[in-house]
Write a protein that holds these residues in place. Structure first.
Motif, PDB file in Angstrom:
ATOM      1  N   LYS A 142     -27.420 -25.358  46.492  1.00  0.00           N
ATOM      2  CA  LYS A 142     -27.200 -24.627  47.746  1.00  0.00           C
ATOM      3  C   LYS A 142     -25.865 -23.885  47.737  1.00  0.00           C
ATOM      4  O   LYS A 142     -25.708 -22.878  48.407  1.00  0.00           O
ATOM      5  CB  LYS A 142     -27.278 -25.584  48.925  1.00  0.00           C
ATOM      6  N   LEU A 143     -24.890 -24.366  46.943  1.00  0.00           N
ATOM      7  CA  LEU A 143     -23.586 -23.719  46.853  1.00  0.00           C
ATOM      8  C   LEU A 143     -23.607 -22.486  45.956  1.00  0.00           C
ATOM      9  O   LEU A 143     -22.729 -21.646  46.026  1.00  0.00           O
ATOM     10  CB  LEU A 143     -22.531 -24.706  46.339  1.00  0.00           C
ATOM     11  N   LYS A 144     -24.600 -22.392  45.089  1.00  0.00           N
ATOM     12  CA  LYS A 144     -24.698 -21.258  44.164  1.00  0.00           C
ATOM     13  C   LYS A 144     -25.222 -20.034  44.900  1.00  0.00           C
ATOM     14  O   LYS A 144     -26.201 -20.102  45.619  1.00  0.00           O
ATOM     15  CB  LYS A 144     -25.630 -21.587  43.003  1.00  0.00           C
ATOM     16  N   ARG A 145     -24.531 -18.922  44.697  1.00  0.00           N
ATOM     17  CA  ARG A 145     -24.971 -17.666  45.296  1.00  0.00           C
ATOM     18  C   ARG A 145     -25.701 -16.855  44.241  1.00  0.00           C
ATOM     19  O   ARG A 145     -25.315 -16.835  43.083  1.00  0.00           O
ATOM     20  CB  ARG A 145     -23.779 -16.896  45.824  1.00  0.00           C
ATOM     21  N   GLY A 146     -26.741 -16.200  44.676  1.00  0.00           N
ATOM     22  CA  GLY A 146     -27.490 -15.359  43.753  1.00  0.00           C
ATOM     23  C   GLY A 146     -28.654 -14.678  44.438  1.00  0.00           C
ATOM     24  O   GLY A 146     -29.137 -15.131  45.471  1.00  0.00           O
ATOM     25  N   ASP A 147     -29.090 -13.590  43.843  1.00  0.00           N
ATOM     26  CA  ASP A 147     -30.214 -12.821  44.375  1.00  0.00           C
ATOM     27  C   ASP A 147     -31.533 -13.432  43.928  1.00  0.00           C
ATOM     28  O   ASP A 147     -31.646 -13.960  42.823  1.00  0.00           O
ATOM     29  CB  ASP A 147     -30.157 -11.375  43.863  1.00  0.00           C
ATOM     30  N   VAL A 164     -28.187 -16.720  39.050  1.00  0.00           N
ATOM     31  CA  VAL A 164     -26.846 -17.237  39.328  1.00  0.00           C
ATOM     32  C   VAL A 164     -26.021 -17.223  38.047  1.00  0.00           C
ATOM     33  O   VAL A 164     -26.570 -17.155  36.952  1.00  0.00           O
ATOM     34  CB  VAL A 164     -26.898 -18.672  39.914  1.00  0.00           C
ATOM     35  N   ARG A 165     -24.704 -17.299  38.217  1.00  0.00           N
ATOM     36  CA  ARG A 165     -23.801 -17.363  37.062  1.00  0.00           C
ATOM     37  C   ARG A 165     -23.186 -18.740  36.985  1.00  0.00           C
ATOM     38  O   ARG A 165     -22.832 -19.344  37.988  1.00  0.00           O
ATOM     39  CB  ARG A 165     -22.682 -16.344  37.204  1.00  0.00           C
ATOM     40  N   SER A 167     -20.417 -20.645  34.055  1.00  0.00           N
ATOM     41  CA  SER A 167     -19.671 -20.592  32.789  1.00  0.00           C
ATOM     42  C   SER A 167     -19.837 -19.244  32.084  1.00  0.00           C
ATOM     43  O   SER A 167     -19.982 -19.188  30.863  1.00  0.00           O
ATOM     44  CB  SER A 167     -20.104 -21.724  31.853  1.00  0.00           C
ATOM     45  N   GLY A 168     -19.877 -18.161  32.850  1.00  0.00           N
ATOM     46  CA  GLY A 168     -19.974 -16.820  32.276  1.00  0.00           C
ATOM     47  C   GLY A 168     -21.355 -16.424  31.796  1.00  0.00           C
ATOM     48  O   GLY A 168     -21.531 -15.353  31.229  1.00  0.00           O
ATOM     49  N   LYS A 169     -22.348 -17.267  32.009  1.00  0.00           N
ATOM     50  CA  LYS A 169     -23.718 -16.963  31.587  1.00  0.00           C
ATOM     51  C   LYS A 169     -24.609 -16.859  32.823  1.00  0.00           C
ATOM     52  O   LYS A 169     -24.316 -17.422  33.866  1.00  0.00           O
ATOM     53  CB  LYS A 169     -24.238 -18.073  30.674  1.00  0.00           C
ATOM     54  N   TYR A 170     -25.729 -16.153  32.669  1.00  0.00           N
ATOM     55  CA  TYR A 170     -26.679 -16.012  33.763  1.00  0.00           C
ATOM     56  C   TYR A 170     -27.808 -17.025  33.599  1.00  0.00           C
ATOM     57  O   TYR A 170     -28.276 -17.278  32.491  1.00  0.00           O
ATOM     58  CB  TYR A 170     -27.261 -14.595  33.808  1.00  0.00           C
ATOM     59  N   TYR A 171     -28.239 -17.565  34.740  1.00  0.00           N
ATOM     60  CA  TYR A 171     -29.308 -18.564  34.756  1.00  0.00           C
ATOM     61  C   TYR A 171     -30.303 -18.237  35.861  1.00  0.00           C
ATOM     62  O   TYR A 171     -29.938 -17.686  36.893  1.00  0.00           O
ATOM     63  CB  TYR A 171     -28.738 -19.965  35.033  1.00  0.00           C
ATOM     64  N   LEU A 172     -31.549 -18.620  35.615  1.00  0.00           N
ATOM     65  CA  LEU A 172     -32.585 -18.561  36.636  1.00  0.00           C
ATOM     66  C   LEU A 172     -32.597 -19.935  37.295  1.00  0.00           C
ATOM     67  O   LEU A 172     -32.789 -20.945  36.623  1.00  0.00           O
ATOM     68  CB  LEU A 172     -33.951 -18.258  36.010  1.00  0.00           C
ATOM     69  N   LEU A 173     -32.340 -19.983  38.592  1.00  0.00           N
ATOM     70  CA  LEU A 173     -32.240 -21.242  39.327  1.00  0.00           C
ATOM     71  C   LEU A 173     -33.506 -21.461  40.137  1.00  0.00           C
ATOM     72  O   LEU A 173     -33.935 -20.585  40.888  1.00  0.00           O
ATOM     73  CB  LEU A 173     -31.025 -21.202  40.260  1.00  0.00           C
TER      74      LEU A 173
END
Length: 195
Positions: A142-147, A164-165, A167-173
């Motif tokens: 819930k703290l992670k921001r992302g589109d 979301v990002r 450690s400098g990498k992008y992830y699908l949450l």
């Protein structure tokens, strides 16, 4: 690894579209017998899912080995194959009063129903053979921001979640009651989802 293997999808988009609409419930257990309950439910014809991951360790002989273990030791998901009273009665036969079915909101008597497609995508993303997977708590998610995005290219094609990002990498949450999973993705393969 050649390009053909790299592009092979981890799930079939058509399979995601043709799944039944039967929702799932998240169940927290007060004990560590999730495998026992899963086996019992399987015998009674009820589908369940326990997110697993590989844990590497050195055995007594000094050899590196790995074992599949639950990501969260007391959390499992059960497909709603009957009415709520029958399901509760079925679980009670094996795990009498030592569980909690996640509710829609605090104080509510209504169980939180996880949509079938969301659960299927979550199950695909929890494959222990996938690399670059992170498991986080529901609160952290819930703290992670992302589109909100849908993956349009590559092996994750067809899956949706939040980009979301970390450690400098992008992830699908992908969030589910009780936990969340993040799978590494290239942001160029994602397209903003329509609400």
């Amino acid at each position: 690894m050649n390009k053909e293997q790299e592009e092979k999808p981890i799930c079939d988009e058509k399979e995601l579209e043709t799944i039944d609409d039967t929702p799932w419930y998240g169940v927290q257990l007060f004990g560590l017998k999730s495998k026992v309950l899963a086996e019992y439910l399987e015998e009674t014809g009820v589908e369940s899912f326990i997110p697993m991951h590989r844990v590497d360790y050195i055995n007594r002989e000094g050899k590196r080995t790995h074992e599949l273990k639950p990501v969260v030791s007391n959390l499992m998901f059960i497909k709603k194959t009957s009415d709520d009273a029958k399901l509760v009665n079925n679980i009670d036969k094996c795990y009498k009063n030592h569980y909690y079915i996640i509710r829609k909101e605090r104080g509510s008597r209504e169980f939180y129903k996880i949509p079938a497609r969301q659960m299927k995508e979550f199950m695909v993303m929890c494959n222990p053979n996938l690399l670059m997977t992170k498991y986080i708590s529901e609160g952290e998610a819930k703290l992670k921001r992302g589109d909100r995005v849908i993956v349009t290219h590559g092996p994750l094609k067809g899956l949706n979640g939040r980009l979301v990002r970390s450690s400098g990498k992008y992830y699908l949450l992908k969030e589910i009651p009780g936990m969340a999973v993040m799978l590494k993705v290239t942001r160029w393969c994602c397209q903003k989802a329509e609400d």
